[in-house]
Scaffold this motif. Structure first.
Motif: not given
Length: 300
Positions: A97-119
């Motif tokens: 995802a970081i590599d894709e954002a770099a190619e697109l010259e995106a201002a940022c990569l939005v991080m939805v960090v995840g919920g409880l493990p396994g949910v």
């Protein structure tokens, strides 16, 4: 009115607002409606092809205000080999995802960090005690560990990771970061050019510390996303995001606070709503533009 708060050309169409549009269609739509920026989603970029998406955006002269999404970093909280493999897969996907954002010259990569493990997002947590972890503090620790590993990689490629706190209703399955303050504290050990935060009105409007934390975040605000919070929420709460002015959020004070904190980036409209998705996308964008002027930039 827009010049009173934000410079011209700062409105961005987040691609999920007009979900039926491909990257090519979204780019054409932005040009047709005189928008200077677009927020892209990885799924749509993959369908179009990364190289073709880059070509389309650059040919149109658009900024990519964000790429969504990286994250889902908490699966490493599962026990044993399962957790180790899940963590490794998450890191590998986020590097892509970081590599894709770099190619697109995106201002940022939005991080939805995840919920409880396994949910899993939108699925029941299970009928019994097994299969997932209830260790919320541990899940947040896993996020911190993963961000520490990914931040230098992002920095080397000129990409800013934008940690997005989500409304507490999404804590079990999508984001164990529920407040801007939590996201900000997680970002502070890292250089601000590597890790910042997202202010999304739907997710943070309710927070009694919001304005204090916006001020504290300052130039770490990597993305400002807007839509309204509908009441009552629909049965699928993921689709409770409405066009600005259709819900309960008072946008003017939040917008002024974000700008006063030093944010100079684009303002994305990101809406998850079945009725909006079913409507004509050009009409959605036209409404979005008028509501941005009349509601988001309100000076009262």
């Amino acid at each position: 009115m827009s010049g009173q708060i934000i410079g011209p050309g700062s409105l961005s169409l987040n691609q999920w607002t007009t979900r039926r549009w491909s990257v090519a269609e979204a780019v054409d739509g932005c040009v047709r409606h005189d928008l200077a920026a677009v927020g892209l989603w990885r799924e749509k970029v993959a369908e179009q092809g990364l190289a073709e998406s880059v070509k389309l955006v650059r040919a149109a002269g658009l900024r990519v205000s964000s790429l969504c999404r990286g994250g889902f970093l908490t699966a490493g909280g599962l026990p044993g080999e399962e957790g180790r493999r899940a963590y490794a897969r998450a890191l590998e996907d986020n590097r892509r995802a970081i590599d894709e954002a770099a190619e697109l010259e995106a201002a940022c990569l939005v991080m939805v960090v995840g919920g409880l493990p396994g949910v899993k997002p939108g699925e029941p947590a299970g009928d019994g005690p097994g299969g997932f972890s209830r260790d919320l503090a541990g899940a947040r620790d896993r996020v911190a560990e993963a961000v520490a590993e990914l931040a230098p990689y992002a920095g080397e490629r000129g990409v800013k990771l934008a940690l997005e706190p989500l409304h507490p209703i999404y804590c079990p399955d999508r984001a164990v970061l529920s407040t801007l303050g939590q996201a900000l504290e997680l970002s502070l050990p890292h250089p601000e050019e590597q890790v910042g935060v997202v202010v999304d009105t739907f997710h943070v409007w309710w927070d009694p510390r919001l304005f204090e934390d916006i001020s504290r975040a300052g130039r770490r605000i990597a993305s400002y996303q807007v839509c309204d919070y509908l009441h009552p929420l629909p049965e699928d709460v993921l689709l409770g995001r409405g066009m600005m002015g259709d819900g309960v959020i008072d946008f003017g004070p939040i917008t002024r606070a974000v700008m006063a904190a030093g944010y100079t980036g684009d303002v994305e409209v990101e809406i998850f709503n079945a009725a909006v998705w079913a409507a004509d996308p050009d009409e959605v964008v036209a409404t979005m533009k008028s509501r941005y002027e009349d509601v988001v930039l309100a000076t009262r």
